[in-house]
Design a protein around this motif. Structure first.
Motif: not given
Length: 488
Positions: A143-172
């Protein structure tokens, strides 16, 4: 999230992350207003869908947030100096991104994050990581800069999230605390957005601020420098990865093996075998570095060595990333159309010993002198395309004056057929014709995908092409050409 339910939240931008943020906020009971400058058919259709959820969409160039706005959630592409965002800040309204929103909206006992950033290689690394986690039996998603929006994934039935973060996302983002965080590499990029290399580097480094396990590329100057302040802290664990033989506390390469000397009972005396180089697909030095970074994050989460190996074997590379298209008359044709800037192109060029290079496009002001100087000993020829091809031509004249160069203009009929034909003419058996443009595609194509597909079609129209010749699948799995390289 520790907020009042009656507040008004303004979402800036009606892209994928903006729409997902708006839905999530509305579901929490907020009044949500989305502002969107573009007023097209797609935007109108999406606005109609959001209206059904009680979300208002305002079209037109916004000057500032609506009256009573308590929070602005901006899309990652909006620059910090956008008048709307500066007006919000001047009014004392907090501005965050969708990633920060997702972090704040995590439910109790939420899935931990394993986070990746870097100039290049983020998507490949995070997908490798997800494959390793899945091989270990963990329910996960990239999730994150790839795949599903992370705001949707955090509510999903997952054990762990693999998160890609761009510099734009980290800035905010302000409060992210991933279980483990990796910085793959840092090279000048998006400087028009961040304002300077120093600010770009600083933003990348914020990923480490609250991560108990810090993973860095020991072969890259900036990640190593960003990790250095945490080495003596008792509450942090700093782990390096390298394409050399690893020291204690690192993952690396010993002969044809990927090994771990960080997450073992006795890193001084023992190393855990994780995989073989042949398990890394597509095989290229920078992709080995990606695999080591993914393995370090997986091991930080407790994934056993056998799942690291299986994950690499299960990983399916994305198209147009060092994709071996075909071998024709003893010449390999490789599509790395995704190499849209110099740092990414340098990785591809480092992966092959004898290259006819197809390059060009929109360089966006980037300097290619160092790229060409480093690649010069490997070049047997170059075919240049795109609006900024003269910049690369001039760099070749300075650093590789004996390399034959052909320029193909965009107004040539069937331009990619001409490009590939010229490359084939320059190549000899044993060479690699490599599409690694170092520039964006929009001057000639709708996307890097269309550019790569045009290249592959042109290769398959070469007179010597055979359907049963080694192609994409074989090349991705075992195209052994070199060792050494960088993290992508």
């Amino acid at each position: 999230m520790g907020r009042e339910s009656a507040r008004t939240v303004c979402v800036a931008g009606l892209g994928v992350s903006g729409a997902a943020a708006a839905r999530a906020l509305a579901a929490e009971g907020d009044r949500v207003v989305v502002v969107e400058a573009r007023d097209g058919e797609r935007q109108r259709a999406l606005a109609a869908e959001l209206a059904a959820a009680g979300i208002e969409v305002v079209f037109g160039e916004p000057s500032g947030p609506p009256e009573g706005t308590g929070l602005v959630v901006t899309s990652p592409g909006w620059r910090p100096d956008h008048p709307f965002l500066t007006a919000a800040a001047a009014a004392g309204v907090e501005v965050i991104g969708e990633v920060e929103l997702a972090w704040r909206m995590r439910p109790p006992a939420a899935a931990p994050w394993l986070a990746v950033t870097g100039t290049d290689g983020k998507t490949t690394t995070v997908r490798m990581l997800a494959a390793m986690l899945a091989a270990a039996g963990r329910k996960t998603i990239a999730v994150g800069n790839v795949g599903a929006p992370i705001v949707e994934a955090v509510r999903g039935p997952y054990d762990v999230l693999a998160v890609e973060l761009s510099s734009f996302q980290l800035h905010w983002s302000r409060s992210l605390a991933p279980r483990a965080a990796a910085i793959l590499n840092v090279a000048p990029d998006h400087l028009d957005w961040h304002g300077s290399l120093e600010e770009y580097v600083r933003v990348k480094g914020t990923l480490y601020e609250r991560a108990p396990v810090i993973v860095h590329n020991a072969d890259d100057e900036w990640p190593t420098r960003l990790a250095a302040p945490y080495r003596d802290r008792a509450d942090r664990r700093v782990v390096g990865f390298t394409l050399d033989v690893p020291r204690p506390g690192q993952l690396g390469v010993v002969e044809d093996l990927l090994v771990d000397r960080a997450f073992t009972d006795d890193p001084v005396r023992n190393a855990a075998e994780l995989a073989e180089l042949a398990d890394v697909r597509p095989f290229a030095p920078h992709n080995v570095a990606n695999a080591l970074a993914a393995a370090a994050l997986a091991r930080a989460y407790g994934v056993p060595p056998e799942a690291v190996r299986q994950g690499l074997r299960d990983f399916k590379p994305d198209p147009h990333r060092i994709m071996h298209v075909a071998t024709v008359d003893g010449v390999d044709y490789v599509d790395d159309s995704k190499a849209t800037q110099a740092h990414a192109a340098a990785a591809s060029l480092a992966a092959y010993p004898s290259i006819v290079w197809i390059a060009g496009g929109l360089l966006k002001g980037a300097d290619v002198d160092d790229l060409v100087r480093r690649a010069a000993p490997r070049l047997r020829g170059a075919v240049l395309i795109g609006a900024d091809r003269a910049v690369i031509r001039d760099a070749l004249a300075r650093h590789a004056p004996k390399v034959p160069v052909v320029e193909v203009s965009a107004d040539h009929t069937d331009v990619m057929d001409r490009v590939v034909a010229e490359a084939a003419r320059l190549a000899a058996p044993g060479d690699t014709v490599l599409l690694a443009p170092a520039g964006a595609s929009f001057d000639m194509f709708s996307s890097y995908i269309e550019r790569g597909e045009a290249f592959a079609r042109a290769v398959r129209r070469l007179p010597g092409y055979r359907e049963d010749a080694p192609g994409e699948e074989a090349g991705d799995g075992a195209h052994e050409t070199t060792g050494g390289g960088r993290a992508g």
